[in-house]
Write an enzyme that holds these catalytic residues in place. Structure first.
Site, short mmCIF file in Angstrom:
data_model
loop_
_atom_site.label_atom_id
_atom_site.label_comp_id
_atom_site.label_asym_id
_atom_site.label_seq_id
_atom_site.Cartn_x
_atom_site.Cartn_y
_atom_site.Cartn_z
N SER A 133 66.23 -0.10 -62.11
CA SER A 133 66.02 1.25 -61.60
C SER A 133 66.00 2.25 -62.74
O SER A 133 66.51 1.98 -63.85
CB SER A 133 67.16 1.62 -60.64
OG SER A 133 67.13 2.98 -60.27
N TYR A 193 75.86 2.54 -58.44
CA TYR A 193 74.46 2.12 -58.49
C TYR A 193 73.96 2.03 -59.92
O TYR A 193 73.30 1.06 -60.31
CB TYR A 193 73.61 3.11 -57.68
CG TYR A 193 72.22 2.64 -57.38
CD1 TYR A 193 71.98 1.76 -56.32
CD2 TYR A 193 71.13 3.07 -58.12
CE1 TYR A 193 70.69 1.33 -56.02
CE2 TYR A 193 69.84 2.65 -57.83
CZ TYR A 193 69.63 1.78 -56.78
OH TYR A 193 68.36 1.34 -56.50
#
Length: 289
Positions: free
Chosen positions: A141, A154
């Site tokens: 990501s 995350y």
């Protein structure tokens, strides 16, 4: 962007985790249109089976953190299709909250699914990828590059995915297996849309300046992933500027620190008072335990 000649996906067996919705379902649809045979792995059984029906694939309900189930699924998929050519380690969840006040179970579940789930997916798939001299795509990501407040779990997991893929790439290239890493910015999926509805984190994310706060359609990811698989790409970026940002990652903490000065103190207090941390979206609910 690639080590060897490209891959025609027609007839290739592609196993996708997190295939019930969002990026996984989008990629499945586009690969099916190009003639790939799909092994679809995920939670939310009804949605997963609907994706399988629409794409002509076969569904396996599985939690990517469960070793025994994953090994069974990999072996069953390989037996059913005659092998596995590509694995897309896509399953992921997100949780909102600041470290000092967020639900510890939610934080640790993000690490379990997004990092340990990737490791377990890849480890159980590798024997089959070695046989096929296949391709493995690890979904990381933009959060691996830019670490914003309220996103610690995350970011930590996705940074771990990037590092894992880098090491893996060097380890398996001599076996004929190529490894790619996918870096996506904010994509219009149920996960991101749900995070945007959070009374604290949503304001922080949507308040990010310029392109940093923009959301991109999931179709952009689907197109890029299919193209990346066909090229056996080392990296996939959506949007393209994410790739350029990697060259300046040493400066991103400075930018985040400066941007956070005006907003984080109040957000931190509100997070601590309101007990609104936890897993977000339908995928997060399905993965909660």
């Amino acid at each position: 962007m690639r080590y060897r000649d490209g891959m025609d996906v027609t007839g290739k067996v592609v196993l996708i985790t997190g295939a019930a919705r969002g990026i996984g379902a989008e990629v499945a649809g586009r690969l099916a249109a190009r003639g790939a045979r799909l092994a679809l792995v995920g939670l939310e059984k009804d949605r997963l089976e609907e994706v399988a029906r629409q794409t002509g694939g076969k569904a396996w309900e599985a939690d990517v953190t469960d070793w025994d189930v994953l090994e069974r699924v990999m072996n069953e998929a390989a037996e059913h299709f005659g092998g596995i050519d590509v694995v897309v380690a896509n399953a992921g969840i997100a949780a909102t909250g600041f470290v000092r006040s967020m639900d510890p179970k939610a934080f640790e579940r993000v690490i379990e699914v997004n990092l340990l789930g990737v490791w377990r997916t890849v480890r159980t798939a590798l024997p089959h990828l070695v046989k096929s001299r296949g391709y493995c795509l690890v979904v990381s990501s933009l959060a691996a590059i830019v670490h914003i407040p309220g996103n610690a779990a995350y970011s930590a997991a996705k940074a771990g995915c990037e590092a894992f893929a880098d090491s893996l790439r060097a380890e398996v290239r001599h076996l004929g297996v190529d490894v790619g890493t996918a870096y996506f910015s904010w994509i219009s999926t149920d996960m991101v849309d749900s995070a945007d509805q959070h009374p604290v984190f949503g304001k922080l994310r949507k308040g990010m300046p310029g392109l940093a706060g923009k959301k991109y359609p999931v179709r952009d990811v689907g197109k890029a992933v299919v193209k990346g698989i066909e090229k056996r790409a080392k990296a996939i970026h959506v949007p393209g500027w994410v790739g350029a940002l990697k060259y300046f990652r040493a400066f991103t903490p400075v930018v985040v620190d400066r941007q956070a000065v005006a907003e984080v103190a109040a957000a931190d207090l509100e997070m601590a008072r309101s007990d609104t941390s936890g897993l977000v979206g339908p995928g997060g609910q399905a993965a909660a335990r």
